[in-house]
Write an enzyme that holds these catalytic residues in place. Structure first.
Site, short mmCIF file in Angstrom:
data_model
loop_
_atom_site.label_atom_id
_atom_site.label_comp_id
_atom_site.label_asym_id
_atom_site.label_seq_id
_atom_site.Cartn_x
_atom_site.Cartn_y
_atom_site.Cartn_z
N ARG A 47 66.40 -39.98 -51.78
CA ARG A 47 65.02 -40.09 -52.30
C ARG A 47 64.09 -39.16 -51.52
O ARG A 47 63.18 -38.55 -52.08
CB ARG A 47 64.53 -41.54 -52.22
CG ARG A 47 63.04 -41.68 -52.50
CD ARG A 47 62.59 -43.11 -52.80
NE ARG A 47 63.21 -44.12 -51.98
CZ ARG A 47 62.90 -44.37 -50.70
NH1 ARG A 47 61.96 -43.67 -50.10
NH2 ARG A 47 63.52 -45.33 -50.03
N TYR A 99 46.75 -35.57 -73.36
CA TYR A 99 47.89 -36.35 -73.88
C TYR A 99 47.55 -37.85 -73.82
O TYR A 99 47.02 -38.33 -72.82
CB TYR A 99 49.13 -36.02 -73.04
CG TYR A 99 50.32 -36.88 -73.36
CD1 TYR A 99 50.87 -36.89 -74.64
CD2 TYR A 99 50.90 -37.69 -72.39
CE1 TYR A 99 51.95 -37.69 -74.94
CE2 TYR A 99 52.00 -38.49 -72.68
CZ TYR A 99 52.52 -38.48 -73.96
OH TYR A 99 53.59 -39.27 -74.25
N ASP A 171 47.43 -29.65 -66.36
CA ASP A 171 48.70 -29.99 -67.01
C ASP A 171 49.03 -28.82 -67.95
O ASP A 171 48.41 -28.66 -69.00
CB ASP A 171 48.55 -31.30 -67.80
CG ASP A 171 49.82 -31.67 -68.57
OD1 ASP A 171 50.67 -30.78 -68.80
OD2 ASP A 171 49.95 -32.83 -68.97
N LYS A 196 59.66 -30.84 -71.76
CA LYS A 196 59.35 -29.95 -72.89
C LYS A 196 59.98 -28.56 -72.66
O LYS A 196 61.18 -28.45 -72.62
CB LYS A 196 57.83 -29.89 -73.06
CG LYS A 196 57.15 -31.26 -73.09
CD LYS A 196 57.60 -32.07 -74.27
CE LYS A 196 56.85 -33.35 -74.55
NZ LYS A 196 56.67 -34.32 -73.50
#
Ligand SMILES: Cc1ncc(COP(=O)(O)O)c(C=O)c1O
Length: 385
Positions: A47, A99, A171, A196
């Site tokens: 992690r 978004y 973004d 995307k």
């Protein structure tokens, strides 16, 4: 420093590969050995640091033109991590077309933690100036908006932000670093839903945060490790693979998008086409100076003679699905899919009419995509022609 497309294929040599394997190995180990108590180690726990993830993170920083990159399990996890650098009482100015999932995260999650947000049309400098409060810390926006493809100048916003000692968070999912590098335009943090264009094959959820300043990068790293929404080693491997073909894919997607736009503009069934790669669109001039292209999302409004639901239902090659940026072409009806949470009045206020269609253009042969659109126009004619 190699050229962008070379960096897409090679990335920096950062992995621990002892074998000469040409592709970055997938290091699945969750924990790493200390040679002795107190001995220095590069990795101790996956992690906190993983070679496969680190390789793609270094590559992403190179592609964005600097800073340090961090990868997450989804775009939303990346946005969560970026916003988590702020504290209760901070105010953030937000582009008014973001978004829906981001809007929900800000208002239904971060407001409970004491952040406040003001939505403004960032294309209007007066609105932006009026939104600044004593406790404003940042401006957050998407330079190409969804679904109407309005364009906000990153340079204009970052100039304003710097003059007011605010951070700028961008973004850039809709363009990707192949088309725009916001850090070079003055942004402090760049975010992607790597689900995307970056991954590009509709089979990986991933997110990226790139921070320009080392102090900001330390804060994002702290959050990545503390909250733990990391990209898995397998995910990092898939993302690396997707990135190699980013430029090729996006080149073809844009060629196709332009052909579809030309076709749509020639059709009597279409009232209006939205694509900022068109010289008659307001955002065109901004993208000419701040980006290398307009991406491959195209929106258009059908005339009253067309039934939009029938039109979308009759498409055969375009898959009816939300999302964008992948090799296969998708179609969606914002009023009933991506923006269905808005009431009809809210939709109209946002410029989303019932006949608005959004295409996320893929890499198929444009002739086949055009044939598909043509037959759907015929079937969706309300007069049954
Ligand atoms: C512009 C933008 N940002 C962020 C996200 C969220 O990304 P993800 O779905 O990978 O969590 C999306 C998803 O559609 C998006 O379009």
């Amino acid at each position: 420093m190699a050229e962008f497309t070379t960096n897409l294929v090679h990335g920096p040599a950062v992995n621990d590969n002892q074998t000469g394997a040409v592709a970055t190995p997938v290091y699945k180990a969750t924990t790493y050995a200390f040679s002795a108590i107190g001995a220095p180690v590069k990795y101790d726990y996956s992690r906190s640091g993983n070679p496969t993830r680190l390789a793609v993170e270094k590559q992403l920083a190179t592609l964005e033109g600097g800073g340090q990159a961090f990868t997450f399990a989804s775009g939303m996890a990346a946005i969560h991590a970026a916003l988590a650098i702020f504290k209760a009482g901070d105010h953030i100015i937000v582009g008014n077309q973001i978004y829906g999932g981001t809007f929900r995260l800000f208002h239904q999650f971060f407001e409970r933690w004491g952040l406040t947000f003001t939505s403004v049309d960032l294309r209007d400098p007066d609105q932006l100036a009026q939104a600044v409060q004593k406790n404003t810390k940042a401006i957050y926006f998407e330079p190409v908006t969804n679904p109407l493809l309005e364009v906000i100048s990153v340079r204009q916003v970052t100039d304003f932000a710097k003059a007011h000692h605010l951070l700028t968070l961008v973004d850039n999912t809709f363009l990707s670093p192949a088309l725009m590098q916001p850090l070079k335009l003055g942004a402090d943090i760049v975010i992607h839903s790597a689900t995307k264009y970056l991954a590009g094959h509709s089979e990986l959820s991933a997110g990226v945060v790139v921070a320009n300043d080392p102090k900001l990068a330390d804060q994002v790293y702290f959050i990545q490790n503390a909250l733990g929404a990391i990209l898995s080693p397998e995910g990092a491997n898939e993302l690396t693979r997707g990135i190699k073909t980013l430029q090729l894919r996006i080149n073809q997607q844009q060629v196709n998008a332009c052909q579809l736009v030309r076709f749509l503009k020639s059709r009597t069934e279409v009232d209006r086409v939205y694509y900022p790669g068109l010289p008659d669109q307001p955002g065109y001039a901004i993208l000419q100076t701040e980006a290398k292209g307009a991406g491959a999302v195209v929106a258009f409004e059908l005339t009253a003679s067309q039934d939009p639901v029938k039109f979308v239902n009759h498409l055969r090659l375009f898959t009816r699905a939300v999302s964008l940026g992948a090799v296969e072409s998708l179609v969606e009806l914002p009023s009933k899919m991506s923006h269905a949470e808005l009431s009809p009045t809210e939709q109209l206020a946002a410029g989303i009419k019932p006949g608005l269609i959004r295409l996320a253009v893929g890499i198929e042969d444009a002739k086949d995509l055009i044939t598909d659109l043509s037959q759907a126009f015929t079937k969706a004619n309300k007069k049954g022609a």
